[in-house]
Scaffold this active site. Structure first.
Site, PDB file in Angstrom:
ATOM      1  N   LYS A 137      31.453 -12.789  81.867  1.00 32.20           N
ATOM      2  CA  LYS A 137      31.874 -12.062  80.654  1.00 32.20           C
ATOM      3  C   LYS A 137      31.936 -10.549  80.922  1.00 32.20           C
ATOM      4  CE  LYS A 137      28.356 -13.624  78.223  1.00 32.20           C
ATOM      5  NZ  LYS A 137      27.650 -14.418  79.239  1.00 32.20           N
ATOM      6  N   ARG A 179      26.278 -14.747  69.225  1.00 29.81           N
ATOM      7  CA  ARG A 179      25.614 -15.746  70.061  1.00 29.81           C
ATOM      8  C   ARG A 179      24.990 -16.857  69.237  1.00 29.81           C
ATOM      9  NH1 ARG A 179      24.469 -12.510  74.806  1.00 29.81           N
ATOM     10  NH2 ARG A 179      23.520 -13.774  76.418  1.00 29.81           N
ATOM     11  N   ARG A 187      24.053 -11.360  92.102  1.00 29.18           N
ATOM     12  CA  ARG A 187      23.913 -10.081  91.379  1.00 29.18           C
ATOM     13  C   ARG A 187      22.585  -9.408  91.753  1.00 29.18           C
ATOM     14  NH1 ARG A 187      25.097 -10.206  85.296  1.00 29.18           N
ATOM     15  NH2 ARG A 187      23.344 -11.628  85.194  1.00 29.18           N
ATOM     16  N   ARG A 202      17.727  -7.227  87.077  1.00 31.37           N
ATOM     17  CA  ARG A 202      17.402  -7.528  85.687  1.00 31.37           C
ATOM     18  C   ARG A 202      16.172  -8.420  85.605  1.00 31.37           C
ATOM     19  NH1 ARG A 202      22.960  -9.189  82.654  1.00 31.37           N
ATOM     20  NH2 ARG A 202      21.512 -10.688  81.734  1.00 31.37           N
ATOM     21  N   ARG A 212      17.744 -19.183  79.374  1.00 32.25           N
ATOM     22  CA  ARG A 212      18.987 -18.590  78.834  1.00 32.25           C
ATOM     23  C   ARG A 212      20.035 -19.689  78.645  1.00 32.25           C
ATOM     24  NH1 ARG A 212      19.717 -14.308  83.432  1.00 32.25           N
ATOM     25  NH2 ARG A 212      21.735 -13.781  82.513  1.00 32.25           N
TER      26      ARG A 212
HETATM   27  P1  AP5 Z   1      28.764 -11.263  84.896  1.00 33.12           P
HETATM   28  O1  AP5 Z   1      30.148 -10.784  84.690  1.00 33.12           O
HETATM   29  O2  AP5 Z   1      27.657 -10.287  84.822  1.00 33.12           O
HETATM   30  O3  AP5 Z   1      28.460 -12.494  83.939  1.00 33.12           O
HETATM   31  P2  AP5 Z   1      28.029 -12.491  82.427  1.00 33.12           P
HETATM   32  O4  AP5 Z   1      28.678 -13.674  81.790  1.00 33.12           O
HETATM   33  O5  AP5 Z   1      28.281 -11.151  81.791  1.00 33.12           O
HETATM   34  O6  AP5 Z   1      26.498 -12.757  82.641  1.00 33.12           O
HETATM   35  P3  AP5 Z   1      25.188 -12.140  82.043  1.00 33.12           P
HETATM   36  O7  AP5 Z   1      24.105 -12.653  82.896  1.00 33.12           O
HETATM   37  O8  AP5 Z   1      25.273 -10.662  81.839  1.00 33.12           O
HETATM   38  O9  AP5 Z   1      25.230 -12.867  80.646  1.00 33.12           O
HETATM   39  P4  AP5 Z   1      24.160 -13.104  79.600  1.00 33.12           P
HETATM   40  O10 AP5 Z   1      24.962 -13.610  78.490  1.00 33.12           O
HETATM   41  O11 AP5 Z   1      23.024 -13.956  80.012  1.00 33.12           O
HETATM   42  O12 AP5 Z   1      23.496 -11.634  79.447  1.00 33.12           O
HETATM   43  P5  AP5 Z   1      23.549 -10.530  78.316  1.00 33.12           P
HETATM   44  O13 AP5 Z   1      23.400  -9.250  78.994  1.00 33.12           O
HETATM   45  O14 AP5 Z   1      24.657 -10.735  77.366  1.00 33.12           O
HETATM   46  O15 AP5 Z   1      28.756 -12.027  86.313  1.00 33.12           O
HETATM   47  C1  AP5 Z   1      27.537 -12.511  86.867  1.00 33.12           C
HETATM   48  C2  AP5 Z   1      27.673 -12.473  88.407  1.00 33.12           C
HETATM   49  O16 AP5 Z   1      28.693 -13.382  88.808  1.00 33.12           O
HETATM   50  C3  AP5 Z   1      28.086 -11.089  88.952  1.00 33.12           C
HETATM   51  O17 AP5 Z   1      27.429 -10.871  90.186  1.00 33.12           O
HETATM   52  C4  AP5 Z   1      29.595 -11.233  89.160  1.00 33.12           C
HETATM   53  O18 AP5 Z   1      30.070 -10.408  90.206  1.00 33.12           O
HETATM   54  C5  AP5 Z   1      29.730 -12.705  89.528  1.00 33.12           C
HETATM   55  N1  AP5 Z   1      31.000 -13.289  89.073  1.00 33.12           N
HETATM   56  C6  AP5 Z   1      31.652 -13.053  87.894  1.00 33.12           C
HETATM   57  N2  AP5 Z   1      32.778 -13.792  87.847  1.00 33.12           N
HETATM   58  C7  AP5 Z   1      32.819 -14.511  88.991  1.00 33.12           C
HETATM   59  C8  AP5 Z   1      33.760 -15.457  89.502  1.00 33.12           C
HETATM   60  N3  AP5 Z   1      34.874 -15.825  88.825  1.00 33.12           N
HETATM   61  N4  AP5 Z   1      33.492 -16.007  90.720  1.00 33.12           N
HETATM   62  C9  AP5 Z   1      32.370 -15.666  91.423  1.00 33.12           C
HETATM   63  N5  AP5 Z   1      31.452 -14.753  90.992  1.00 33.12           N
HETATM   64  C10 AP5 Z   1      31.687 -14.201  89.786  1.00 33.12           C
HETATM   65  O19 AP5 Z   1      22.202 -10.878  77.507  1.00 33.12           O
HETATM   66  C11 AP5 Z   1      20.929 -10.727  78.082  1.00 33.12           C
HETATM   67  C12 AP5 Z   1      19.857 -11.001  77.036  1.00 33.12           C
HETATM   68  O20 AP5 Z   1      19.979 -10.039  75.961  1.00 33.12           O
HETATM   69  C13 AP5 Z   1      19.924 -12.365  76.331  1.00 33.12           C
HETATM   70  O21 AP5 Z   1      19.302 -13.395  77.062  1.00 33.12           O
HETATM   71  C14 AP5 Z   1      19.178 -12.049  75.023  1.00 33.12           C
HETATM   72  O22 AP5 Z   1      17.779 -11.983  75.229  1.00 33.12           O
HETATM   73  C15 AP5 Z   1      19.670 -10.645  74.707  1.00 33.12           C
HETATM   74  N6  AP5 Z   1      20.906 -10.659  73.893  1.00 33.12           N
HETATM   75  C16 AP5 Z   1      22.101 -10.123  74.235  1.00 33.12           C
HETATM   76  N7  AP5 Z   1      22.988 -10.313  73.264  1.00 33.12           N
HETATM   77  C17 AP5 Z   1      22.353 -10.988  72.272  1.00 33.12           C
HETATM   78  C18 AP5 Z   1      22.770 -11.502  71.024  1.00 33.12           C
HETATM   79  N8  AP5 Z   1      24.037 -11.368  70.583  1.00 33.12           N
HETATM   80  N9  AP5 Z   1      21.850 -12.166  70.279  1.00 33.12           N
HETATM   81  C19 AP5 Z   1      20.566 -12.303  70.688  1.00 33.12           C
HETATM   82  N10 AP5 Z   1      20.109 -11.863  71.875  1.00 33.12           N
HETATM   83  C20 AP5 Z   1      21.004 -11.198  72.669  1.00 33.12           C
END
Ligand code: AP5
Length: 205
Positions: free
Chosen positions: A13, A88, A127, A139, A150
């Site tokens: 994402k 979410r 990552r 992280r 997660r």
């Molecule tokens: P990346 O692009 O970072 O993936 P992502 O989907 O953004 O993954 P995240 O781990 O950031 O998602 P998340 O939803 O768990 O975290 P968030 O920060 O929102 O890619 C990941 C890796 O893969 C990278 O190394 C990239 O290079 C690689 N990659 C990407 N595409 C690829 C491909 N096609 N092929 C190969 N490699 C690839 O949330 C974190 C925490 O915050 C949550 O757990 C929660 O506690 C809190 N939080 C955030 N938002 C909310 C909400 N709305 N409600 C409640 N809690 C929330």
């Protein structure tokens, strides 16, 4: 353009949101990034969110809805935005509907990145290695234990949004197992398809 990127942790994402920002000149609104900044700055929200995030649990709905509500009021969101990691839960999606309605704004599309769960741990581990190589602290939730939590949160609380937005005819599903470049091309293709469908509707009127 107003978009939501939906997908499990590590689906890509953030990666795709950055690419959309560069090409379309709209802002990325990532609740994960905003919460990590709050944790780092030790704000009241950050202190509340810190342990929940590290364990892989979701932060309470009212906290993230408040953050997004404030952020949507900022001038740079007026030209369009990509919501990355929000909504979410169904209550978050309902709150977003109400916020957009109050502003008389329409959501264009929800892009769901579909990725095999087996690929996610490897992506998260990559990552961690990349961040360490850049001298950054990985992280707190990028480890096998927190990732399992997660993913469980995604299945239980976020996956229902697939039906929520599919019922509203907003959902576009993209295969997130392709290379980053191929996923970007596919997102562009599906977005272009809705753009030309909208243009045809306008002409028909
Ligand atoms: P990346 O692009 O970072 O993936 P992502 O989907 O953004 O993954 P995240 O781990 O950031 O998602 P998340 O939803 O768990 O975290 P968030 O920060 O929102 O890619 C990941 C890796 O893969 C990278 O190394 C990239 O290079 C690689 N990659 C990407 N595409 C690829 C491909 N096609 N092929 C190969 N490699 C690839 O949330 C974190 C925490 O915050 C949550 O757990 C929660 O506690 C809190 N939080 C955030 N938002 C909310 C909400 N709305 N409600 C409640 N809690 C929330």
């Amino acid at each position: 353009m107003r978009l939501i990127l939906l997908g499990p942790p590590g689906a890509g994402k953030g990666t795709q949101a950055l690419r959309l920002v560069q090409r379309h000149g709209i802002v990325q609104l990532s609740t994960g990034d905003m919460l990590r900044a709050a944790v780092k700055a030790e704000t009241p929200i950050g202190l509340k969110a810190k342990d929940l995030m590290a364990s892989g649990a979701l932060v309470p709905d009212e906290v993230v809805v408040g953050i997004i509500s404030d952020r949507l009021d900022e001038p740079d969101a007026a030209n369009g935005f990509i919501l990355d990691g929000f909504p979410r839960t169904v209550p978050q999606a309902e709150a977003l509907d109400a916020l957009l309605k109050a502003k008389q704004l329409k959501l264009d599309a929800v892009v769901e990145l579909r990725v095999n769960e087996g690929a996610l741990l490897a992506r998260v581990e990559t990552r961690v290695a990349e961040m360490r190589a850049r001298g950054e602290e990985p992280r707190a939730d990028d480890n096998a234990e927190a990732l399992a939590k997660r993913l469980a949160a995604y299945r239980a609380q976020t996956e229902p949004l697939v039906h929520y937005y599919s019922d509203k005819r907003k959902l576009l599903t993209v295969d997130g197992m392709m290379t980053i470049e191929e996923v970007t091309k596919e997102i562009d293709r599906v977005l272009e398809a809705i753009r030309s469908a909208d243009a045809k509707k306008t002409v028909a009127k």
